[in-house]
Scaffold this active site. Structure first.
Site, PDB file in Angstrom:
ATOM      1  N   SER A   1    -117.762  78.847  79.174  1.00  0.00           N
ATOM      2  CA  SER A   1    -117.503  80.106  79.418  1.00  0.00           C
ATOM      3  C   SER A   1    -117.939  81.027  78.582  1.00  0.00           C
ATOM      4  CB  SER A   1    -115.606  80.059  79.425  1.00  0.00           C
ATOM      5  OG  SER A   1    -115.344  79.762  78.120  1.00  0.00           O
ATOM      6  N   LYS A   2    -117.880  82.388  78.960  1.00  0.00           N
ATOM      7  CA  LYS A   2    -118.222  83.347  78.279  1.00  0.00           C
ATOM      8  C   LYS A   2    -117.292  83.536  76.766  1.00  0.00           C
ATOM      9  CE  LYS A   2    -117.822  87.362  80.533  1.00  0.00           C
ATOM     10  NZ  LYS A   2    -118.169  88.655  81.464  1.00  0.00           N
ATOM     11  N   ARG A   3    -116.200  83.042  77.107  1.00  0.00           N
ATOM     12  CA  ARG A   3    -115.247  83.390  75.666  1.00  0.00           C
ATOM     13  C   ARG A   3    -115.483  82.434  74.807  1.00  0.00           C
ATOM     14  NH1 ARG A   3    -113.446  87.559  74.744  1.00  0.00           N
ATOM     15  NH2 ARG A   3    -111.934  86.761  73.260  1.00  0.00           N
ATOM     16  N   LYS A   4    -115.878  81.325  75.159  1.00  0.00           N
ATOM     17  CA  LYS A   4    -116.259  80.239  74.009  1.00  0.00           C
ATOM     18  C   LYS A   4    -117.629  79.950  73.750  1.00  0.00           C
ATOM     19  CE  LYS A   4    -111.731  78.266  75.456  1.00  0.00           C
ATOM     20  NZ  LYS A   4    -110.982  77.338  76.034  1.00  0.00           N
TER      21      LYS A   4
END
Length: 485
Positions: free
Chosen positions: A256-259
């Site tokens: 994911s983009k967050r991680k």
RNA sequence: GGCCCCAUCGUCUAGUCAGGUCUAGGACAUCAGGUUUUCAUCCUGAGAACAGGGGUUCGAAUCCCCUUGGGGUCACCA
């Protein structure tokens, strides 16, 4: 579908944001499989979600895939025998398809409101029942349904999943998958806005395009039974399904983009080489027989087998990508590397390819990312601020020693007629002999005087590439620093 | 939670389908040396794993079962 048929495969990204690394991952395997079998790799744009649609996304996807060399045989921009390749332009086709399903009794209109569905879900949750549509509109008579549709009542079209039995299919990686039909929801096929959902559009298009192998991410595995039901309701043979493991964050969740950085644009801007990123992606799930993990696409194509992809869940850890990038940088011819630096905008302002070529041999072994070029060569393209005195005085040496060494070096270099590594080496050796200094007592101050940094290339090369005048000038500047300390 | 998938060094993986050649191989990373006037490259070496338990078998990382763990999915998103 026969394994002897010529493969036709596709990727179907949605234009909802930045081009995703997962798209490239799946594209790599699809495209390679197609090429190996002399087939076609198709790019289809799944843009049926109007609320998440982003106008700039499609172009970015094209650009990113082409940057990686993952070009396609048929697609929205350069056409093909099954145009159009954009789902939003194929609505008639889905309509026809769904009408066929309604006629055969495999699909039905549903007039339930979103509120009712939401309430239903709450009830099911509270009662700890399986979540899903309860089939209320299945019972509506055809004539009544027709009348309600004609009076423009809001509705969707649902798939009528058999209530008993099970759906079975073969996944090329995971073997036989069987799911009880009672577990499968009456999937919405056409949304109330008239657009198809993924499931319908995907199956309808895969049939229309003659797709033989559906190679896609594992997240689709659980909805494949719905697709199988659709194929059979439409009287079409099944393609071969193969679900590739999902790339993971360090905590093993879906990437994911967050991680993680997931935008292909990001990798490009960081200065990763397409061949390195591809090599890295290929290694997430596959390994070559010869244990040589640095390879190009030709070699990959010669040795890869899509069936040999591993079933584990690879964590996307870029440590190895960095190493691979350095390796691929070093495998590039210098002229090619200079071209890349220029075309990817990694050259310092005002520096052109020939100038880059002068210095490239000295830094190529020190580059991990193309973007590091500017910093690592800054001492060459412009005069750096003189180093502070402490850098000019090695440990266990002193100011007078450094000044004497630098002065002697300047003098000797000044007297040198032919200025090349071959002549500079002996020249500096003689300076060393005369002064009877320890090597670092001469070389470290000189390195700092010329480059203002510790991690510079080979000193003889530095002296040579800088030329006599600039060397003398920089040594003088450093002597000035030392004398005013 | 239901259903489905998965499980070898810190990470990517080989080996699993066709059980013995596995005192489990390679790569990255780490650490220690070497080369080098620095950094890097390069070379050498070290530590590091079959999730657990049953079973089948002369023999299991490999086959079966259970457990545990992880993931996916359960949208009028794809």
């Amino acid at each position: 579908m026969s394994s002897h048929s010529i493969p036709r495969v596709r990727i179907a990204p949605s234009p909802t944001g930045d081009p995703h690394v997962g798209t490239a991952y799946v594209a790599l395997f699809n495209r390679t499989h197609a090429r190996q079998g002399g087939g076609q790799f198709i790019l289809r744009i799944d843009d049926t979600d109007r609320s998440r649609y982003q106008g700039t996304s499609e172009g970015q996807i094209f650009t990113a895939l082409r940057w990686l060399g993952l070009d396609w045989d048929e697609g929205p921009d350069d056409g093909g025998p099954h145009q159009p390749y954009r789902q939003s332009e194929r609505l008639d086709h889905y309509r026809q398809c769904v009408n066929k399903l309604i006629d055969s009794g495999d699909a039905y209109p549903c007039f339930c409101t979103e509120e009712r569905i939401a309430d239903l879900r709450e009830q099911q949750k509270a009662a700890k029942e399986r979540l899903g549509y309860d089939g209320a509109c299945r019972e509506i008579k055809k004539e009544e349904a027709q009348a309600r549709i004609e009076s423009a009542e809001t509705h969707v079209i649902r798939l009528k999943v058999p209530s008993t039995g099970e759906t079975v299919f073969e996944d090329a990686l995971r073997g036989e998958i069987r799911v009880a039909n009672s577990e499968i929801d009456d999937q919405i096929l056409i949304k109330s806005d008239g657009f198809p959902t993924y499931h319908l559009a995907n199956v309808a298009d895969d049939i229309a395009f003659g797709i033989t192998d559906v190679i896609r991410a594992e997240e689709w595995l659980i909805s494949t039974p719905k697709h199988v039901i659709l194929y059979s309701a439409l009287g079409e043979p099944l393609p071969r399904f193969l679900h590739v493991s999902l790339l993971r964050n360090a905590d093993k969740s879906k990437i994911s983009k967050r991680k993680n950085p997931v935008s292909l644009d990001w990798f490009r801007q960081q200065g990763y080489l397409p061949e390195a990123l591809l090599n890295f992606l290929a290694l997430m799930g596959w390994s070559p027989d010869d244990e040589n993990e640095v390879f190009d696409m030709q070699s990959f194509e010669d040795n890869f087998r899509v069936e040999s992809l591993s079933t584990g869940a690879p964590i996307f850890d870029m440590t190895k990508l960095d190493w691979l990038n350095g390796m691929h940088i070093r495998q590039l011819p210098l002229t090619e590397l200079a071209q890349r630096l220029e075309s990817e905008n990694f050259l310092p302002d005002g520096v052109d390819q020939p100038q880059a070529l002068e210095i490239l041999p000295l830094v190529i072994e020190r580059l991990t990312l193309l973007s590091e070029f500017t910093d690592k060569t800054s001492w060459f393209f412009s005069q750096p601020a003189p180093p502070p005195a402490e850098d000019l005085i090695p440990k266990k040496s002193d100011r007078d020693t450094s000044m004497a060494a630098l002065s002697a070096a300047a003098e000797a270099l000044q007297a040198l007629d032919e200025f090349s590594p071959d002549t500079i080496g002996p020249c500096l050796d003689s300076v060393l002999d005369k002064g009877a200094w320890k090597k670092p007592f001469l070389f470290m101050p000189l390195r700092f005087a010329l480059t203002s940094r510790r991690d510079s290339p080979d000193l003889l090369e530095v002296v040579s590439v800088l030329g006599k005048d600039r060397c003398i000038e920089r040594i003088q500047s450093s002597l000035k620093v030392l004398s005013t300390t």
